[in-house]
Enzyme design. Structure first.
Site, PDB file in Angstrom:
ATOM      1  N   CYS A  95       0.868  -1.175   0.000  1.00  0.00           N
ATOM      2  CA  CYS A  95       0.000   0.000   0.000  1.00  0.00           C
ATOM      3  C   CYS A  95       0.908   1.228   0.000  1.00  0.00           C
ATOM      4  O   CYS A  95       1.678   1.422   0.955  1.00  0.00           O
ATOM      5  CB  CYS A  95      -0.904  -0.014   1.226  1.00  0.00           C
ATOM      6  SG  CYS A  95      -2.015   1.401   1.244  1.00  0.00           S
ATOM      7  N   CYS A 249      -3.239   6.877  -4.930  1.00  0.00           N
ATOM      8  CA  CYS A 249      -2.986   5.437  -4.834  1.00  0.00           C
ATOM      9  C   CYS A 249      -1.558   5.091  -5.287  1.00  0.00           C
ATOM     10  O   CYS A 249      -1.260   5.081  -6.488  1.00  0.00           O
ATOM     11  CB  CYS A 249      -4.003   4.625  -5.648  1.00  0.00           C
ATOM     12  SG  CYS A 249      -3.940   2.868  -5.270  1.00  0.00           S
TER      13      CYS A 249
HETATM   14  O1  PYC Z   1      -1.799   3.814  -2.000  1.00  0.00           O
HETATM   15  O2  PYC Z   1      -1.350   1.808  -2.768  1.00  0.00           O
HETATM   16  C1  PYC Z   1      -2.097   2.626  -2.233  1.00  0.00           C
HETATM   17  C2  PYC Z   1      -3.444   2.179  -1.833  1.00  0.00           C
HETATM   18  C3  PYC Z   1      -4.015   0.964  -2.054  1.00  0.00           C
HETATM   19  C4  PYC Z   1      -5.290   1.014  -1.506  1.00  0.00           C
HETATM   20  C5  PYC Z   1      -5.481   2.259  -0.962  1.00  0.00           C
HETATM   21  N1  PYC Z   1      -4.332   2.952  -1.177  1.00  0.00           N
END
Ligand code: PYC
Length: 325
Positions: A95, A249
């Protein structure tokens, strides 16, 4: 007292957010998972202590959007820490936003100083650098595109609910520490005011992608033009439990970098600034690991802010002790 089996356990957590996306790091009171690799410990966590996961991130103590991070002693003494990420429905391989939150948390606790830190995750080690300005750069696990321009047929219910009458969507399947389906084919503008429609559209895509040969995909990423000056693209990412990522993300940006690297649309070392659906930003870049196979190592930079230091109470007499799920 350890959680998982006994009444009225106390669990110490530090909450933060990375570009709006929350992370809750469990720093004490988590279950005993043994001394194996993070992949081994994840198996113990999932098989024997899954209710602890739910208790930490689900209501009434958490919410669907919260990502948990269980801080572990690393197997390799040269690593600064081990970590297992989890959410409202299960576990994450890696994550990105959570790693940035974890490093900010360790800095807040005075356990680390600026510089490079090796972190063990269930899908491999990552190198996180706490920069002098407080930002964090995460050298992620090797990332790659598995399939290009896959045509997915949707169930056709979108026309009734405002997500357009699109019944076919083409996109790439790529890995950036988690599995993603990435597409720019969306009739709904990537705007915060359209969140409900974006969730519905990406949920339809997720179901179709899983049914049509890619059961491993648990994140869907829409991308398009940025709104802010200096950004190169904007995204919307649907997470496995139907929450959307408030940050751009980290693993999703890694998957996108792998696709751009494979397409030759981003050069090794060049910066790519991604804006999330709420406008927060990560900067990504990559280096090649295996050009022929299309494997890269992405580096994602962002910042996190601490929001709480807390002790969670897990009282077995509480009918919702283990979360509403
Ligand atoms: O930042 O990789 C990330 C992530 C995955 C799910 C929520 N954030």
């Amino acid at each position: 007292m350890r959680a998982g089996n006994k009444a009225s356990a106390r669990v110490q957590v530090i909450d933060s957010h990375t570009g709006g996306e929350p992370t809750r790091v469990v720093i004490a009171g988590g279950p005993e998972l043994g001394r194996g690799s993070m992949a081994d410990r994840l198996k113990v966590f999932r098989d024997q202590h899954d209710r602890f996961r739910s208790a930490i991130v689900n209501e009434p103590r958490g919410s669907d959007v919260l990502v948990g991070a269980l801080l572990c002693e690393p197997a390799n003494p040269e690593a600064s820490a081990g970590v297992i990420f989890f959410n409202n429905v299960g576990y994450l391989g890696m994550c990105g936003h959570g790693t940035i939150g974890l490093i900010a948390t360790l800095a807040h606790l005075g356990r680390i100083q600026p510089g490079k830190h090796r972190l063990e995750t269930p899908v491999g080690d990552v190198i996180a650098t706490l920069n002098e300005d407080g930002s964090v750069s995460v050298e992620n696990v090797p990332s790659f595109r598995k399939a290009k321009a896959v045509a997915i047929t949707l169930d056709g219910s979108g026309a009734k609910t405002g997500t357009g009458d699109r019944i076919e969507v083409a996109g790439d399947v790529a890995y950036g520490g988690n599995w993603f389906f990435l597409t720019k084919e969306c009739d709904v503008p990537l705007e915060f005011s359209r969140i409900e429609q974006l969730i519905e559209f990406t949920w339809r895509i997720r179901r179709a992608v899983n049914a049509q040969g890619f059961p491993e995909v648990d994140h869907v990423e829409l991308f398009g033009a940025p709104q802010g000056a200096g950004a190169h693209s904007r995204n919307f990412v649907l997470c496995p439990g139907k929450a959307y990522d408030r940050s751009p993300c980290g693993t999703g940006t890694s998957a996108k970098l792998a696709c751009m690297a494979a397409d030759g649309t981003l050069a090794e070392g060049a910066e790519h600034v991604v804006e999330s659906i709420i406008g927060s930003r990560f900067t990504g870049k990559f280096k090649w690991v295996d050009r022929e196979k299309g494997v890269i190592v992405p580096t994602i930079t962002g910042s996190a802010h601490i929001t709480a230091e807390a002790t969670l109470m897990l009282d077995e007499q509480d009918p919702y002790c283990w979360g509403i799920h």
